[in-house]
Every structure is written in structure tokens, then in C-alpha cells.
Motif scaffolding. Structure first.
Motif, short mmCIF file in Angstrom:
data_model
loop_
_atom_site.label_atom_id
_atom_site.label_comp_id
_atom_site.label_asym_id
_atom_site.label_seq_id
_atom_site.Cartn_x
_atom_site.Cartn_y
_atom_site.Cartn_z
N VAL A 1 0.26 0.09 -7.76
CA VAL A 1 0.60 0.63 -6.44
C VAL A 1 -0.68 1.04 -5.72
N GLY A 2 -1.59 1.67 -6.46
CA GLY A 2 -2.86 2.09 -5.88
C GLY A 2 -3.65 0.91 -5.34
N VAL A 3 -3.69 -0.16 -6.10
CA VAL A 3 -4.45 -1.34 -5.68
C VAL A 3 -3.87 -1.92 -4.39
N VAL A 4 -2.53 -2.04 -4.35
CA VAL A 4 -1.91 -2.62 -3.17
C VAL A 4 -2.14 -1.72 -1.95
N ASP A 5 -2.04 -0.41 -2.16
CA ASP A 5 -2.28 0.51 -1.05
C ASP A 5 -3.72 0.45 -0.58
N LEU A 6 -4.61 0.22 -1.52
CA LEU A 6 -6.03 0.11 -1.17
C LEU A 6 -6.26 -1.07 -0.23
N LEU A 7 -5.50 -2.13 -0.49
CA LEU A 7 -5.59 -3.32 0.35
C LEU A 7 -5.24 -2.97 1.79
N ALA A 8 -4.27 -2.03 1.94
CA ALA A 8 -3.86 -1.63 3.28
C ALA A 8 -4.95 -0.80 3.95
N ALA A 9 -5.82 -0.21 3.13
CA ALA A 9 -6.84 0.67 3.70
C ALA A 9 -8.07 -0.11 4.17
N VAL A 10 -8.16 -1.38 3.81
CA VAL A 10 -9.32 -2.17 4.25
C VAL A 10 -9.19 -2.44 5.75
N PRO A 11 -10.21 -2.08 6.54
CA PRO A 11 -10.13 -2.34 7.98
C PRO A 11 -10.00 -3.83 8.26
N SER A 12 -9.19 -4.17 9.25
CA SER A 12 -8.91 -5.58 9.46
C SER A 12 -10.17 -6.34 9.88
N LEU A 13 -11.12 -5.62 10.48
CA LEU A 13 -12.38 -6.28 10.85
C LEU A 13 -13.05 -6.87 9.60
#
Ligand SMILES: Nc1ncnc2c1ncn2[C@@H]1O[C@H](COP(=O)(O)OP(=O)(O)OP(=O)(O)O)[C@@H](O)[C@H]1O
Ligand SMILES: [Mg+2]
Lengths: 343, 296
Positions: free
Chosen positions: A137-149
Motif C-alpha cells: 500500500v505504501g509503495v502504491v501511495d508513493l507512486l501517487a506522491a511523485v509529481p507528474s512533471l
């Protein structure tokens, strides 16, 4: 246990002579809420209304600002024209070419992201120990935290080259499908396909989290029943978890679609952002394509007529995204699994 | 705990007409073969020195119990003494709980179901289970519910219609649902849902049927129906039933085992034997107290 209409009642004694119905007065009970309740009610109502008001204001702003371009071009012409030329007089602008690119990128993204999301959600909810679940869950959420730029830059500088061989292979083997057809000398970088892959990574976390939430609400009794009948874990997932989570998968996908439609930076970097005819855009493996948001980002700050036209395109995107999200929430809340899920 | 006193006068047979009986006989005359299913007939289940843990906590210790083939064995005892845990040991559902462990042997016709190389799916197919809370698959039709095990365990059957009718008849539900086999399983009353679950478990022709308080959520009439079903299964299937209802244990079971756990101690079987002996002249005074409702 809820009472289902149509339930057969058995063995009810039948009364012989029903007495004549008596005249009755109906008492309507109105509850006077406590002060705290009233206050809370006002606050929540206020918050709800201000969101609605904001949404309306955005819509109004877009309408007013785009009226120039729309008035000159005509709404229907604007919606159905693919070219966007401001160097001629009168300017010939239309949103169709942009919309085609937008929808194609979003559809490619969702088509790639949904299976991945469903399987990651299953890995998290069904195939993990408590510890690994937390970690995933942490890994997937981390993916969401990466700025789209960063996603965009990474796609542009790194991923693009790696995808080209896949594109080539697809076009060589499945070129008979119009979607995968490429012309002889076309470049395979800067394609809708590559943009779609990058956008897929961006929408993956949101879809995964909606789907995971729904899967985790599968009634444990039904899961146990499937296992107790001699089912394998995968069999149990197919008979219980997936049917239960169907609404969540559809709703999560549409929510992801809504996000993908508005995704900007990655597509602005990756695509040439020159509006194309639909018949050209459809060949997603080859260079070319423009999306509403990417195009707006590229052209913002031009003369006032162009700006007005861009805002008109934005208005169209706004309406489409709003519609997608609304359908998504209806689908989710009407499904058995989604009744308690907020998206 | 609800002890529903059931009026013995309720005779459900009376609304089974002669025609229905004939029909039932006809449908059972047909032999339905399930390819890959369990071997035919009931099986003896035997626990040898069975122990169970949840994490570090030992909740069940040294249970030796024979559940002879074709007979009904009732497990009784106060709440929290490990009856459900024991039942779940018997068809390998225990291992699904994270941190759960066990010791001892469970023999199904002499073979350890926990032997290496024995697959849990295979065991669970032979040893069916009915849960306390009815748990049909609500989105599936009644028919699909009954046939769910075929799909789940990947079994083939040459005559599904007959299998559905036989299973529902054995569970005492056929008459009520024969006209709406295609309506969803969730659209039944609680009692009907539980009987649907029984039909679903019976469809693969298991050797043993485990029931964990199958009637605790049911009204007296449905309870009576389920008890009748159990009675009819005698001889065909080995039944192990957990119940808090002493009358029910007396009515349906041939053998009885009394579980008890002292405070902060694992549960053990205090006494076991033929039901009539257990209820009239048990050797342990705690058993007598329990069956007479003085504690628990
Ligand atoms: N999933 C679990 N995790 C940890 N402990 C558990 C779990 N399930 C049961 N236990 C413990 O194991 C013991 C035995 O529980 P079990 O459910 O077998 O009792 P029971 O005899 O079936 O009780 P009841 O009559 O109330 O159903 C209890 O002390 C309970 O707290
Ligand atoms: Mg229990």
C-alpha cells in the motif's frame, strides 16, 4: 438482515374474516434537532454549497471567457473542426483534433492501468500477509506522491526510447488493426501510445486505491463459503471478490479516466501537440497527436483570441471530465460493493 | 443463547403431498455422477490429540474424538471453548486465519487430512461446511448457487438439472424455489438462504458435512426443517454439528461431545458418548450441569 421484496412468507395463518379497516388519523412526527446538530448541519451544508458554487463559478468563467472565440467560430463548427490555425484570417479553430488525442491518450492509459490496478489490488488484499500489505500500500501511495512533471520528464528522457521496440513489434504483428497501423517512414517516438503509458502510471494509484478499498469490503462469509466448497484462492476471487468489486472496478476506471483526460504536463512534453485528423490520431503508435490540456499548456499566453479559443477547449474538457466523474460516482454507488465507498 | 422450545406438533410432512413424494422418489432414482468428486458414501472422521493455536495462544488441547460414518455428532459446550475452532480444524479452514497453527491428526477414513501432499481444496470438497450466518452468493441465481462448488472445484456433472433438484430436495427447499431457480440467491429469507447453503454443500456429495450453529439465526419453522434435513442425511453423510440448543442436540444427534475451557485454559473435551447417555447419566458432573442448563 434486510428484507427483500418478493420474499415468500411461509406458513402464515390466514385470517378468516378481516375486520373492516378503521378510520385513522396519521400523525406526522417532526423531530426538532438539537443545537449542536443544527450547527453541524449548517456547517456541512455550507461546505457542500461552497463546493458547488465554486464549480459553477469555474464553469461561468470559462463560458464568459470563451464566448469571443465561440461566437466568432460558432459552437458547432468549433466542436467539429479538427484544425487549429490562427495564422490565417479569419482564424480557423476547432477542438475535435484535440479531443480525439485527449480521449485516445486517456483510453490507452486506462486500458493499461486497470488490469495492473486490479492485480495489484488483489495482491494487496488477497495474497499478502499483514506486513506485506502495508508495504505494498505504501509503495502504491508513493507512486501517487511523485509529481507528474517527473513522470513526464522520465517518460520523455528515458521511457520513450524503451517503448519504441514494443511499438515496432506491435505494428509489425498487429498492423492489420487500424489502431496499431503505422505508415512506412513514421517516427515511433512522441506517440499517443507512449503518452498513454506514462499517464497510466499516473492514474494507477487512484484506481488501485478505489479498487482495493472495494475488494477489502468483500463479505468474509462469502469468501469462506467459496473456500469451504473446495475452491482455490483464485477460484474464490473469480466467484466472490471480482463480482462483488465489479462496480468499484468500473467506477475506479472512470475516475482514472477523468484524471487521465485532464493530465497535462506529461502529454505536453511527450506529444508534438499539433492537432490531427481523427483518422491520423487513431494510429496511436506513430508520432503525432495533441490533447486539450497539453495544447493549452503549450499555447497559453498568446493573443486574446487564441486564449479565448483555448478556454473554449478547456470548457469542453471541463464538461467531459465532469460527466465522466458523475457517471463514475453513480456506477459506484449503485453497485453492491460501492454503497459505502467515497470516490 | 436462545433456547427455542419447538412445538413437537409442527409436522412439516403434512404439506408434502403424495405427488411431491412421488416426484422426490423419481428424482432420486436418477443417479447423478460427478466426475472428479469425492468417493461415494459417508466417511469416518477421527481427531487424534488435536490441538489448535491462534498465534501463541493454545485454544484447544488434546481432543480425541471419533465421528463415525453416517452418524450425527453434536459438539456442545459454553461459548469460547473452542467448538468452532475444532470444527474448522476438521476441514482445514483453520489454517486460513493468519497465525493459526495446529498439532495432532485428523483422519478421514484413516488418512490424515494434514498429510504432506494432501491439498486443502481436496479435503474441503470431501468435507462440506455450513456456517452460522447464511452466506449464499447473493449475485448468483439459486441454481448457480447450488452448482457453485462444481465451478469452484472444477468438477463435471452430466445432469445438472437433476443435481440441482436433488440437492434442493435434500435441503428441504425444492418446493419453495422450484419456480424461481433463476432469481438471485440473496432474495430469499434467512431460513431459505441457510437451506440453500446446505443444498450448495450437498451438491458435490461430500462424505462429511460440518455445521456450525446452523440454526442460530433461524426461526423455529426453518430450524425444524434443517433438523429434518439432518435427520434425512443420516446414513448418507457423516454430520458434525455445533449447537447451543440442548433440545436440538438431543433431537438430531447420535453422539455428543462436551467441550469446556477453564478460565485462561485451552478447551478440552470433558466427556463424549451416545447422546442419550450424555443427557441422562453423564459421568462428569460438569456435563450434567451443562446439559441441564445450570451453567454455560
Ligand atoms: N480468529 C481468531 N483469532 C484469535 N483468537 C480466536 C479467533 N477465533 C477464535 N479465537 C479464540 O479461540 C477460542 C475458541 O473460540 P471458538 O470460536 O472456537 O469458540 P466457540 O466454542 O465456537 O464459541 P461460540 O460458542 O461462542 O461460537 C476463543 O477464546 C476465541 O477467543
Ligand atoms: Mg462458535
Amino acid at each position: 438482515m434486510n428484507v427483500v421484496p418478493g420474499t415468500v412468507l411461509e406458513d402464515l395463518p390466514v385470517a378468516e374474516d378481516p375486520p373492516a379497516p378503521r378510520e385513522r388519523t396519521r400523525r406526522i412526527i417532526t423531530e426538532v434537532p438539537s443545537r449542536a446538530d443544527r450547527r453541524f448541519n449548517q456547517i456541512t451544508m455550507g461546505a457542500g454549497i461552497s463546493v458547488l458554487a465554486l464549480l459553477t463559478l469555474v464553469g461561468l468563467f470559462l463560458m464568459i471567457q470563451s464566448s469571443d472565440a465561440l461566437g466568432e467560430t460558432g459552437i458547432w463548427t468549433f466542436l467539429t473542426r479538427t484544425e487549429w490555425r490562427t495564422d490565417v484570417t479569419p482564424a480557423r479553430i476547432g477542438v475535435l483534433g484535440l479531443l480525439a488525442g485527449t480521449v485516445l491518450v486517456a483510453v490507452v492509459a486506462v486500458a493499461i492501468a486497470v488490469p495492473l490496478s486490479v492485480f495489484s489490488a488483489l495482491a494487496i488484499t488477497e495474497y499478502s500477509t499483514a506486513k506485506r500489505r502495508k508495504w505494498l500500500v505504501g509503495v502504491v501511495d508513493l507512486l501517487a506522491a511523485v509529481p507528474s512533471l517527473l513522470f513526464g520528464l522520465w517518460g520523455f528522457l528515458f521511457l520513450s526510447d524503451k517503448i519504441v521496440p514494443i511499438s515496432l513489434w506491435l505494428s509489425q504483428n498487429f498492423g492489420w488493426i487500424p489502431l496499431f497501423k503505422t505508415s512506412e517512414d513514421a517516427s515511433l517516438t512522441g506517440s499517443i501510445f507512449i503518452a498513454g503509458i506514462v499517464v497510466a502510471l499516473m492514474v494507477l494509484p487512484i484506481i488501485t486505491s478505489v479498487v482495493r478499498e472495494v475488494f477489502s469490503q468483500t463479505p468474509p462469509g462469502e469468501k469462506e463459503a467459496a473456500l469451504a466448497l473446495g475452491g482455490t484462492r483464485w477460484g474464490m476471487i473469480k466467484t466472490v471478490v471480482l463480482p462483488f468489486g465489479k462496480g468499484g472496478i468500473v467506477g475506479g476506471s472512470m475516475l482514472g479516466l477523468g484524471r487521465a483526460l485532464g493530465e497535462t504536463i506529461a502529454v505536453a512534453l511527450l506529444l508534438p501537440q499539433v492537432p490531427q485528423k481523427i483518422s491520423e490520431s487513431i494510429h496511436i503508435l506513430q508520432n503525432g497527436g495533441a490533447t486539450v490540456s497539453g495544447f493549452i499548456a503549450n499555447r497559453a499566453g498568446s493573443d486574446s483570441f487564441t486564449t479565448s479559443g483555448l478556454l473554449a477547449a478547456g470548457l469542453v474538457l471541463f464538461v467531459i471530465t465532469l460527466g465522466t466523474n458523475m457517471i463514475a460516482s453513480v456506477v459506484v454507488s449503485n453497485s453492491r460493493s460501492g454503497a459505502g465507498v467515497e470516490i | 443463547m436462545t433456547d427455542v422450545e419447538i412445538d413437537a406438533e409442527i409436522d412439516l410432512e403434512e404439506n408434502l403431498t403424495e405427488q411431491d413424494q412421488e416426484e422426490a422418489e423419481k428424482v432420486f432414482a436418477k443417479k447423478v455422477e460427478i466426475i472428479g468428486g469425492p468417493p461415494a458414501g459417508p466417511a469416518t472422521l477421527e481427531a487424534k490429540d488435536a490441538c489448535a493455536w491462534f498465534g501463541d495462544r493454545l485454544v484447544l488441547e488434546g481432543v480425541d474424538l471419533v465421528m463415525p460414518k453416517g452418524q450425527v455428532t453434536a459438539l456442545i459446550g459454553p461459548s469460547g471453548c473452542g467448538k468452532s475452532t475444532f470444527l474448522r480444524l476438521l476441514n482445514r479452514m483453520h489454517e486460513l486465519i493468519p497465525g493459526a497453527a495446529l498439532d495432532g491428526e485428523i483422519l478421514l477414513d484413516g488418512e490424515d487430512i494434514y498429510a504432506t501432499g494432501t491439498r486443502a481444496q481436496q479435503v474441503r470438497m470431501r468435507i462440506g461446511m455450513v456456517f452460522q450466518k447464511p452466506n449464499p452468493f447473493p449475485a448468483m441465481t439459486i441454481r448457480e448457487n447450488v452448482l457453485a462448488a462444481l465451478k469452484l472445484a472444477r468438477l463435471k456433472c452430466d445432469d445438472k438439472d437433476t443435481l440441482v433438484e436433488q440437492s434442493l430436495t435434500r435441503a428441504g427447499l425444492w418446493k419453495e424455489v422450484r419456480d424461481r431457480l433463476d432469481s438471485p440467491g440473496g432474495a430469499l429469507s434467512g431460513g431459505q438462504q441457510q437451506r440453500l447453503c446446505i443444498a450448495r454443500s450437498l451438491a458435490v456429495h461430500p462424505n462429511v458435512l460440518l455445521m456450525d450453529e446452523p440454526c442460530s439465526a433461524l426461526d423455529p419453522t426453518s430450524t425444524r426443517r434443517v433438523e429434518e434435513t439432518i435427520d434425512e442425511l443420516r446414513g448418507e453423510v457423516t454430520v458434525v454439528i455445533v449447537t447451543h440448543n440442548m433440545q436440538q442436540a438431543q433431537r438430531v444427534s447420535d453422539l455428543c461431545a462436551f467441550f469446556l475451557a477453564a478460565e485462561n485454559q485451552p478447551g478440552v473435551v470433558v466427556e463424549q458418548g451416545p447422546t442419550d447417555v450424555m443427557f441422562s447419566t453423564p459421568t462428569d458432573s460438569r456435563t450434567l450441569d451443562y446439559v441441564q442448563g445450570r451453567f454455560g
